[in-house]
Enzyme design. Sequence first.
Site, PDB file in Angstrom:
ATOM      1  N   CYS A  30       0.840  -1.202   0.000  1.00  7.98           N
ATOM      2  CA  CYS A  30       0.000   0.000   0.000  1.00  7.98           C
ATOM      3  C   CYS A  30       0.880   1.260   0.000  1.00  7.98           C
ATOM      4  O   CYS A  30       1.583   1.530   0.982  1.00  7.98           O
ATOM      5  CB  CYS A  30      -0.901  -0.043   1.233  1.00  7.98           C
ATOM      6  SG  CYS A  30      -1.744   1.496   1.628  1.00  7.98           S
ATOM      7  N   CYS A  33       0.200   3.714   2.801  1.00  7.04           N
ATOM      8  CA  CYS A  33       0.678   3.120   4.063  1.00  7.04           C
ATOM      9  C   CYS A  33       2.181   3.356   4.217  1.00  7.04           C
ATOM     10  O   CYS A  33       2.652   3.712   5.301  1.00  7.04           O
ATOM     11  CB  CYS A  33       0.401   1.625   4.098  1.00  7.04           C
ATOM     12  SG  CYS A  33      -1.335   1.151   4.020  1.00  7.04           S
TER      13      CYS A  33
END
Length: 122
Positions: A30, A33
């Site tokens: 991600c 992230c």
Amino acid sequence: MATVELTQQNLETTVTGSEIVLIDFWAGWCGPCRMFGPVYERASERHPDIVFGKVDTEAQPELAGAFRISSIPTLMAVRDRTVLYAQPGALPPQALEELIARIRSVDMDEARGGAVRTAGPR
């Protein structure tokens, strides 16, 4: 304080044994992230009295499912076993600091009397 990896084995003891716990639900693939990770790590160093936990949703799919995490990163703030914040999205440093200040300032007696969820799977 460095971030702590949270798993099914240590989540409950971490949440019940700490006044304030921030939980970052994330995954290595991600992009947002990965961008939020260093922001979260720096905040953990500035606030050693708070537990900064990380749940790798790939390694801990049961936890992600139990908390109904459908978008990552998702940040959850738990104080005295009560979830005060749970929202998807990477926060910039200033917004994270403002969230921490708001979590610290909550009147927990008032929060428990309102419609606030307790920590744990839904």
